[in-house]
Design a protein around this motif. Structure first.
Motif, short mmCIF file in Angstrom:
data_model
loop_
_atom_site.label_atom_id
_atom_site.label_comp_id
_atom_site.label_asym_id
_atom_site.label_seq_id
_atom_site.Cartn_x
_atom_site.Cartn_y
_atom_site.Cartn_z
N PRO A 195 -3.17 7.32 25.66
CA PRO A 195 -2.76 8.49 24.84
C PRO A 195 -1.97 9.48 25.41
O PRO A 195 -2.62 10.21 26.36
N GLY A 196 -1.11 9.93 24.64
CA GLY A 196 -0.47 11.31 25.14
C GLY A 196 0.41 11.70 24.08
O GLY A 196 1.03 10.61 23.59
N LEU A 197 0.69 13.03 23.76
CA LEU A 197 1.69 13.15 22.49
C LEU A 197 2.96 13.38 23.37
O LEU A 197 3.96 12.76 22.98
N ALA A 198 3.19 13.85 24.59
CA ALA A 198 4.46 14.10 25.30
C ALA A 198 4.67 12.47 25.82
O ALA A 198 5.89 12.22 25.66
N VAL A 229 -7.83 1.36 24.53
CA VAL A 229 -7.29 2.63 24.46
C VAL A 229 -8.46 3.60 25.34
O VAL A 229 -9.66 3.19 25.17
N GLU A 230 -7.75 4.58 26.03
CA GLU A 230 -8.64 5.36 26.76
C GLU A 230 -9.11 6.26 25.83
O GLU A 230 -8.33 6.94 25.03
N GLU A 231 -10.42 6.86 25.95
CA GLU A 231 -11.00 7.65 25.21
C GLU A 231 -10.43 9.07 25.60
O GLU A 231 -9.98 9.45 26.78
N VAL A 232 -10.69 10.19 24.54
CA VAL A 232 -10.16 11.55 24.74
C VAL A 232 -10.99 12.16 25.77
O VAL A 232 -12.32 12.10 25.57
N PHE A 233 -10.38 12.89 26.66
CA PHE A 233 -11.32 13.95 27.29
C PHE A 233 -11.23 15.30 26.82
O PHE A 233 -10.03 15.57 26.56
N GLY A 271 5.80 4.34 35.18
CA GLY A 271 5.55 5.67 35.52
C GLY A 271 4.11 5.61 35.55
O GLY A 271 3.25 4.86 35.09
N PRO A 272 3.26 6.99 35.74
CA PRO A 272 2.06 7.24 35.87
C PRO A 272 1.50 6.82 34.59
O PRO A 272 0.28 6.21 34.83
N ASP A 273 1.81 7.07 33.52
CA ASP A 273 1.14 6.70 32.24
C ASP A 273 1.07 5.32 32.01
O ASP A 273 -0.15 4.88 31.52
N ALA A 274 1.99 4.55 32.38
CA ALA A 274 2.23 3.26 32.27
C ALA A 274 1.08 2.54 33.19
O ALA A 274 0.20 1.35 32.75
N ALA A 275 0.87 3.14 34.47
CA ALA A 275 -0.02 2.75 35.46
C ALA A 275 -1.51 2.85 34.89
O ALA A 275 -2.26 1.86 34.85
N ASP A 276 -1.67 4.06 34.33
CA ASP A 276 -3.04 4.12 33.64
C ASP A 276 -3.17 3.20 32.47
O ASP A 276 -4.60 2.60 32.34
N ALA A 277 -2.34 2.90 31.69
CA ALA A 277 -2.33 1.84 30.58
C ALA A 277 -2.76 0.55 31.21
O ALA A 277 -3.48 -0.22 30.35
N LEU A 278 -1.94 0.11 32.33
CA LEU A 278 -2.29 -1.05 32.70
C LEU A 278 -3.75 -1.20 33.44
O LEU A 278 -4.45 -2.21 33.09
N ALA A 279 -4.26 -0.13 33.81
CA ALA A 279 -5.51 -0.06 34.14
C ALA A 279 -6.56 -0.01 33.15
O ALA A 279 -7.59 -0.89 33.20
#
Length: 163
Positions: free
Chosen positions: A8-11, A66-70, A137-145
């Motif tokens: 997740p991210g707003l941007a 979904v990744e939890e909010v930090f 992109g990096p956010d897509a890589a994190d989502a795949l993880a």
């Protein structure tokens, strides 16, 4: 089973879809949903909802993670991240898809082997686990993880007697 992972991210919200067949994982799709900081917050949240709904309807995942909010040093940034994450959870749940939630440290540990892994290490392991893919992109890589972590979690649950 088709699984979607979300960072997740707003941007920028990353998304990644994999197919899991036991221990075998394969890449289906990945990308990023971006919103402009100059757009009012409600419109940005609608953009996240609309784009994710389209992705869910196209790929029909059977599960989501979904990744939890930090919590970071800027409370306003944390609040906006929480709002974006809430829209993602609502959008997935409205499609009747079960959702797993994972802390960033757990995702890093599941994919790299250490909860203190750097983003570059996560990206490299995703490329190794899903060879030949082009990551958006990096956010897509994190989502795949996140999706890979969920696939491992589901496979582990199936191996435990009584589940």
């Amino acid at each position: 089973m088709i699984l979607i992972g979300l960072d997740p991210g707003l941007a920028t919200t990353g998304w990644g879809i994999i197919a899991a067949d036991g221990n075998r994982l394969s890449h289906v799709a990945n990308g990023q949903i971006s919103t402009s900081a100059s757009t009012p917050l409600p419109e940005r949240l609608v953009t996240l909802n609309t784009a994710l709904t389209d992705i869910l309807l196209e790929h029909r995942p059977g599960g989501a993670a979904v990744e939890e909010v930090f919590i970071n040093s800027n409370p306003q940034s944390t609040l906006k991240l929480g709002q974006a994450r809430g829209v993602l959870l609502l959008t997935v749940a409205a499609q009747g898809i079960a959702i797993g939630e994972y802390a960033a440290r757990l995702v890093k540990k599941a994919v790299v082997g250490t909860g203190a892994a750097e983003k570059a290490q996560v990206h490299a392991m995703v490329m190794r686990l899903l060879p030949g893919i082009k990551i958006a992109g990096p956010d897509a890589a994190d989502a795949l993880a996140v999706a890979i972590t969920h696939a491992h979690h589901i496979a582990s649950q199936r191996r435990v007697p009584g589940r």
